[in-house]
Design an enzyme around this catalytic site. Structure first.
Site, PDB file in Angstrom:
ATOM      1  N   GLN A 156       1.205   0.899  11.134  1.00  0.00           N
ATOM      2  CA  GLN A 156       2.066   1.949  10.602  1.00  0.00           C
ATOM      3  C   GLN A 156       3.215   2.382  11.520  1.00  0.00           C
ATOM      4  OE1 GLN A 156       0.319   5.422   8.341  1.00  0.00           O
ATOM      5  NE2 GLN A 156       1.148   6.492  10.105  1.00  0.00           N
ATOM      6  N   GLU A 198       9.617   7.483   7.729  1.00  0.00           N
ATOM      7  CA  GLU A 198       9.851   8.425   8.821  1.00  0.00           C
ATOM      8  C   GLU A 198      11.111   8.093   9.616  1.00  0.00           C
ATOM      9  OE1 GLU A 198       6.524   9.785  11.088  1.00  0.00           O
ATOM     10  OE2 GLU A 198       5.117   9.092   9.592  1.00  0.00           O
ATOM     11  N   ASP A 235       0.443   3.425  16.186  1.00  0.00           N
ATOM     12  CA  ASP A 235      -0.516   4.046  15.270  1.00  0.00           C
ATOM     13  C   ASP A 235      -0.879   2.973  14.251  1.00  0.00           C
ATOM     14  OD1 ASP A 235      -2.039   5.474  13.519  1.00  0.00           O
ATOM     15  OD2 ASP A 235      -0.473   6.905  12.923  1.00  0.00           O
ATOM     16  N   GLU A 278      -3.192   4.950  18.391  1.00  0.00           N
ATOM     17  CA  GLU A 278      -3.770   5.927  17.460  1.00  0.00           C
ATOM     18  C   GLU A 278      -4.538   5.214  16.352  1.00  0.00           C
ATOM     19  OE1 GLU A 278      -0.828   8.796  16.223  1.00  0.00           O
ATOM     20  OE2 GLU A 278      -1.755   9.040  14.254  1.00  0.00           O
ATOM     21  N   LYS A 330      -2.578  18.034  13.265  1.00  0.00           N
ATOM     22  CA  LYS A 330      -1.691  18.213  12.114  1.00  0.00           C
ATOM     23  C   LYS A 330      -2.218  19.423  11.354  1.00  0.00           C
ATOM     24  CE  LYS A 330      -0.723  13.309  11.113  1.00  0.00           C
ATOM     25  NZ  LYS A 330      -1.290  12.164  10.363  1.00  0.00           N
ATOM     26  N   ARG A 359       4.122  15.158   9.525  1.00  0.00           N
ATOM     27  CA  ARG A 359       3.600  14.224   8.524  1.00  0.00           C
ATOM     28  C   ARG A 359       4.712  13.275   8.085  1.00  0.00           C
ATOM     29  NH1 ARG A 359      -1.765  15.334   7.062  1.00  0.00           N
ATOM     30  NH2 ARG A 359      -1.602  13.087   6.734  1.00  0.00           N
ATOM     31  N   SER A 360       4.335  12.263   7.305  1.00  0.00           N
ATOM     32  CA  SER A 360       5.364  11.339   6.824  1.00  0.00           C
ATOM     33  C   SER A 360       6.237  11.990   5.750  1.00  0.00           C
ATOM     34  CB  SER A 360       4.737  10.048   6.312  1.00  0.00           C
ATOM     35  OG  SER A 360       3.708  10.325   5.395  1.00  0.00           O
TER      36      SER A 360
HETATM   37  C1  2PG Z   1       0.244   9.547  10.856  1.00  0.00           C
HETATM   38  C2  2PG Z   1       1.266  10.285  10.013  1.00  0.00           C
HETATM   39  C3  2PG Z   1       2.571  10.440  10.718  1.00  0.00           C
HETATM   40  P1  2PG Z   1       0.959  10.501   7.452  1.00  0.00           P
HETATM   41  O1  2PG Z   1      -0.526   8.723  10.349  1.00  0.00           O
HETATM   42  O2  2PG Z   1       0.130   9.832  12.038  1.00  0.00           O
HETATM   43  O3  2PG Z   1       3.052   9.212  11.238  1.00  0.00           O
HETATM   44  O4  2PG Z   1       1.415   9.701   8.752  1.00  0.00           O
HETATM   45  O5  2PG Z   1       1.626  11.825   7.487  1.00  0.00           O
HETATM   46  O6  2PG Z   1       1.358   9.639   6.289  1.00  0.00           O
HETATM   47  O7  2PG Z   1      -0.541  10.650   7.555  1.00  0.00           O
HETATM   48 MG    MG Z   2      -1.708   8.556  12.265  1.00  0.00          MG
END
Ligand code: 2PG
Ligand code: MG
Length: 420
Positions: A156, A198, A235, A278, A330, A359-360
């Site tokens: 990702q 992102e 990640d 991550e 988060k 977040r994304s």
């Molecule tokens: C993650 C986030 C941010 P998402 O996995 O760390 O990159 O993605 O908000 O889609 O969970």
């Molecule tokens: Mg993540």
């Protein structure tokens, strides 16, 4: 003492063009309005199954304008914990699906903003109180893949960490150079296809390893030293990769066992200047996290995102198992600031590191930067170096760094990532 006079919700739109919820909290003395706080809930695409549940934005607005407003009216806005407890009780579900985690986090954050506004100080300062704070070190995405760029690379986030930078501003200066260099390299081979969710370049690569080599090349093209100046953070968001008993690398047409993925990552750590990984394994694969932490935990940061979902209970279990050594925070994964802080407290107690993360699906809301600074969390992840929902946050960091001036604690990049 400022008390809550009004709480209102509004349906607004996020960086993916999806509906989300904004909360406004008006506070005053008696019935005279004194200040207002505002915040917008973000949303994820690669969500952990243990996350608190967001509900439809219109329903979240209704919850804010109805039950939440009724419950919070006249409450002291400085009592963040009491406010959050009240909303948690009112919701009454373990995953916050009745009022919606999106409603809760928007209101929780808006209260924090309103309290700071009533005291006429920025949020970061209100949270820090008399503590001295440092600017956080950013993890900044250069290539975006996985659930944020369907049908491309499986991993990702391919990110950089400016481990040798002396300030937040310098980290951004270096990032701008690396981001531009990475784009130029893609353009040169006709593979520049815009950006992912992102703001990281849409990754046109033949394997999941190729972006690592490209990153090293881009760092060097930018006139910086890979490893010494700039390290790499990944990640995998590996919960997304796990299907039918294996980690599926669709791009390479193969599935890996936990052991094979472990071996691949160990090889990458040898070959590339990786400083942080991550979610290397899926949210349920605690045994693999444990084994990987035992092997690599003294060399790289191993971060739990979907693995911990900002849950104090899940983190405490991970600490008991010695799985990962860093927690991604988060706030919308858990629903309130109080619960996010509880998770941070558990991390600190155990000597785990922490990273505050966006977040994304994001907006112009920059609260996350204030939380990182105000809570003294030394790392910050908000996506790439493009798109205004990302740049708004980096730019807010610059303003805070300027305001901190000589009062700031030393910038922690070298202490965190480079043995001196
Ligand atoms: C993650 C986030 C941010 P998402 O996995 O760390 O990159 O993605 O908000 O889609 O969970
Ligand atoms: Mg993540």
């Amino acid at each position: 003492m400022a008390r809550i006079i009004d709480v209102r919700g509004r349906r607004v739109w996020d960086s993916r063009g999806r509906a989300t919820v904004e909360a406004e909290v008006v506070v005053g003395r008696g019935s005279t309005p004194l200040a207002m706080g505002r915040a917008i809930a973000p949303s994820g695409a690669s969500t952990g199954s243990g996350e608190a549940k967001a509900i439809d934005a219109a329903a979240a607005v209704q919850a804010i304008n109805g039950r939440i407003r009724d419950a919070l009216k006249a409450h002291s806005v400085s009592d963040q914990e009491g406010i959050d407890r009240k909303m948690i009780e009112l919701d009454g579900t373990p995953d916050r699906h009745r009022l919606g985690a999106n409603a809760l986090i928007a209101v929780s954050l808006a209260c924090a903003h309103a309290d700071a506004a009533a005291r006429k100080v920025p949020l970061w300062k209100n949270l820090a109180g008399t503590r001295r704070v440092a600017m956080p070190v950013p993890q900044i995405q250069i290539f975006g893949g996985g659930a944020h760029a369907r049908g491309s690379v499986d991993l990702q986030d391919y990110m950089i960490v400016c481990v040798g930078a002396g300030s937040f501003a310098e980290s951004l200066e270096w990032t701008a150079r690396v981001y531009a260099a990475a784009g130029a390299r893609l353009a040169k081979r006709g593979a520049l296809h815009g950006v992912a969710d992102e703001g990281g370049y849409w990754p046109a690569f033949k394997s999941n390893e190729e972006p690592l080599a490209e990153l090293v090349g881009a760092i060097a093209d930018a006139g910086l030293e890979p490893g010494t100046d700039v390290g790499i953070a990944l990640d995998l968001a590996a919960t997304q990769l796990y299907r039918a008993g294996a980690y599926q690398l669709a791009l390479e047409n193969r599935g890996l066992t936990s052991g094979q993925l472990h071996a691949m990552l160990m090889r990458w750590i040898e070959r590339y200047p990786i400083v942080s990984i991550e979610d290397p394994f899926a949210e349920h694969d605690a045994a693999a996290m444990q084994a990987f932490t035992a092997d690599a935990g003294d060399r790289v940061q191993i971060v739990g995102d979907d693995f911990f979902v900002t849950s104090e209970a899940r983190l405490r279990e991970g600490i008991r198992l010695k799985a990962a050594n860093t927690v991604l925070l988060k706030p919308n994964q858990v629903g309130t600031l109080t619960e996010t802080l509880a998770c941070l407290g558990a991390a600190r107690e155990a000597g785990y590191r922490a990273i505050v993360s966006a977040r994304s699906g994001e907006t112009e809301d920059v609260s996350i930067v204030h939380l990182a600074v105000g809570w003294g969390v030394p790392q910050l992840k908000v996506g790439s170096f493009a798109r205004s929902e990302r740049m708004a946050k980096w730019n807010e960091g610059l303003r805070i760094e300027e305001a901190l001036g000589a009062k700031a604690l030393p910038y922690p990049a070298r202490r965190l990532f480079r043995a001196s």
